[in-house]
Enzyme design. Structure first.
Site, PDB file in Angstrom:
ATOM      1  N   GLU A 158       2.260  -6.810   0.343  1.00 23.30           N
ATOM      2  CA  GLU A 158       2.842  -6.666   1.753  1.00 23.30           C
ATOM      3  C   GLU A 158       2.055  -6.587   2.559  1.00 23.30           C
ATOM      4  O   GLU A 158       1.881  -5.670   3.676  1.00 23.30           O
ATOM      5  CB  GLU A 158       4.143  -5.207   1.483  1.00 23.30           C
ATOM      6  CG  GLU A 158       5.083  -5.640   0.234  1.00 23.30           C
ATOM      7  CD  GLU A 158       6.015  -3.969   0.407  1.00 23.30           C
ATOM      8  OE1 GLU A 158       6.848  -4.068   0.509  1.00 23.30           O
ATOM      9  OE2 GLU A 158       5.519  -3.042   1.275  1.00 23.30           O
ATOM     10  N   GLU A 192       9.466  -6.059  -6.444  1.00 15.33           N
ATOM     11  CA  GLU A 192       9.913  -4.577  -6.345  1.00 15.33           C
ATOM     12  C   GLU A 192      11.130  -4.547  -5.709  1.00 15.33           C
ATOM     13  O   GLU A 192      11.650  -5.917  -4.706  1.00 15.33           O
ATOM     14  CB  GLU A 192       9.148  -4.208  -4.651  1.00 15.33           C
ATOM     15  CG  GLU A 192       7.815  -3.916  -5.435  1.00 15.33           C
ATOM     16  CD  GLU A 192       6.969  -2.732  -3.910  1.00 15.33           C
ATOM     17  OE1 GLU A 192       8.375  -1.786  -3.215  1.00 15.33           O
ATOM     18  OE2 GLU A 192       6.024  -2.950  -4.320  1.00 15.33           O
TER      19      GLU A 192
END
Length: 472
Positions: A160, A376
């Site tokens: 991320e 995720e």
């Protein structure tokens, strides 16, 4: 590596390992932050769920639920603790033991090199804005690649980058805790692009035949509730801010000229960009994309005239939130919008399962047939256990069932989806939320002194779901 679909769950080093100063590990920026007055919660990941000593039990429980893959991250300061670049052999040995357990049960490791936890010695030099970070990262990456080789079939460079930079330099709730610092945000993202490319160059030089390398993106494409030229412009600028500055160079090998012009027009100095870096980026792109999926990124034209950023874990984690509190706004570009007809979780995050489908379809539209792993996807809850520690988390089950349904629909409709990871394997430290916001398929009893693991209802649901969908 087998082409079977991968069903698993995910963790991250600082969030689960504990053992923060054991066996030669150096401090990370999160160790320093959590031990300082700047951490207003006073809650740390020093022990967390102590994966460092419970890894065999946790991986066994994954195998017993039918999971065939495990996403985890390596702690950079556990491998290279100090700026002298001396490698900590005990740190390497720990992850060897983790990989031994994965191999014992036929679990495919998907391993991230850095998941927010930079070494403190990098943090002291400027963190992600340190001019030498790409060479430091490439050195660390080469150590990992050389040692583990093809024992790890799926490597991820950075988790991320967009969210990391956003929390570091826009919201200011992650170290170094800068607020509204768009200049550093841009510099950080660029350095992450160079880190990614230089690590991939090291990876390619190893000549691996059976391992791949990718990057994980934290948010989906921007979207809007209206289709007008003004709203389409807002979507474009939000994608510039959140998506394309990472994904285009990582996947395509270049930045759109329009993106760079728009950034410069905002008054951001791009003199940190170097031709030699751009050449490395051009020639070292990823093999796959990891996409984290939680909610939509809804925007509208910027009407407020202000630049401001908030997140749903900035002190609003009492579970009483009635309206969405995650806000992005850049004057002249875009600002967050709300769909009042969509349900929210207790932290104000939208629950919109179809965003999984839309995200994956739009990634295919822009980046073609690139393999995608949903790295995720999960539901934060205030889990309430019974007298035996068992949690009947029906809300989480409904969330996962709906989101996975749309993910499989995207796969049916031509997206090259290769695997799915529930966040998270077990309850763990949830950054600024501490331990109240729980995501795990397995409950960790933080109060019993033993960190006892108790499978939740969702653990058994996921086991049965995997059995029913093992041949997708």
């Amino acid at each position: 590596m087998s082409e079977k679909f991968l069903w698993g769950s995910a963790t991250a080093a600082y969030q689960c390992e504990g053992g923060w100063n054991e066996d030669g590990k150096g401090p990370s920026v999160w160790d320093t932050f959590c031990h300082s007055p700047a951490n207003t919660t006073g809650i740390t990941g020093d022990v967390s769920c102590d994966f460092y000593h419970h890894y065999a039990e946790d991986i066994r429980m994954m195998a017993e639920s039918g999971q065939n893959t495990f996403r985890f991250s390596i702690s950079w300061p556990r491998i290279v603790p100090k700026e002298d670049r001396i490698v900590n052999e005990a740190g390497l040995a720990f992850y060897d033991r983790v990989l031994d357990e994965c191999e014992k049960y036929g679990i495919v490791p998907n391993v991230t090199l850095v998941h927010y936890d930079l070494p403190e010695y990098i943090g002291q030099k400027g963190g992600w804005c340190y001019e030498g970070i790409a060479d430091e990262f490439a050195y660390y990456a080469a150590v990992v690649f050389q040692h583990y080789g093809e024992r790890i079939p799926l490597y991820v460079t950075i988790n991320e980058p967009n969210h990391n930079a956003y929390c570091d330099y826009c919201v200011g709730n992650y170290p170094p805790n800068h607020k509204n610092d768009l200049q550093s945000y841009a510099h950080c993202l660029y350095n992450m692009d160079v880190c990614n490319a230089k690590a991939i160059r090291e990876f390619r030089e190893m000549g691996f035949k059976n391992s791949q390398i990718g990057i994980v993106q934290g948010c989906g494409p921007a979207t809007s509730l209206q289709d007008t030229p003004e709203y389409r412009e807002a979507v474009k600028y939000c994608d510039y801010f959140c998506n394309f500055g990472i994904l285009d160079p990582a996947i395509k090998g270049y930045f759109e000229p329009e993106l760079l012009e728009a950034v410069k027009a905002r008054g951001i100095d791009l003199s940190f960009m170097k031709d030699e870096d751009l050449e490395i980026i051009k020639n070292n792109t990823v093999d796959f994309l990891g996409q984290n999926i939680y909610s939509r990124l809804i925007v509208k034209p910027n009407e407020s005239g202000i630049t401001a950023f908030t997140v749903n874990n900035a002190g609003n984690n009492d579970g009483t939130c009635k309206t969405a509190r995650e806000t992005r706004a850049i004057a002249g570009w875009f600002e967050s919008d709300r769909d009042t007809d969509t349900r929210l979780n207790k932290w104000g995050r939208e629950i919109y399962p179809k965003c999984a489908y839309n995200t994956l379809m739009l990634r295919k539209e822009r980046y073609g047939n690139i393999p995608i792993y949903v790295t995720e996807n999960g539901h934060g809850c205030y889990d309430v256990p019974d007298e035996n520690g068992y949690v009947e988390d029906d809300d989480r089950i409904a969330f996962l069932n709906d989101y996975i349904g749309w993910i499989l629909k995207a796969k049916e409709d031509g997206v090259n989806v290769k695997g799915y990871y529930c966040w998270s394997t077990m309850d763990l430290y949830s950054w600024i939320n501490g331990y109240k916001k729980r995501y795990g398929l397995v409950r960790v009893d933080y109060e019993d002194g033993l960190l006892r693991r108790i499978p939740k209802k969702s653990y058994y649901w996921y086991r049965d779901f995997i059995t029913e969908h093992k041949d997708v």
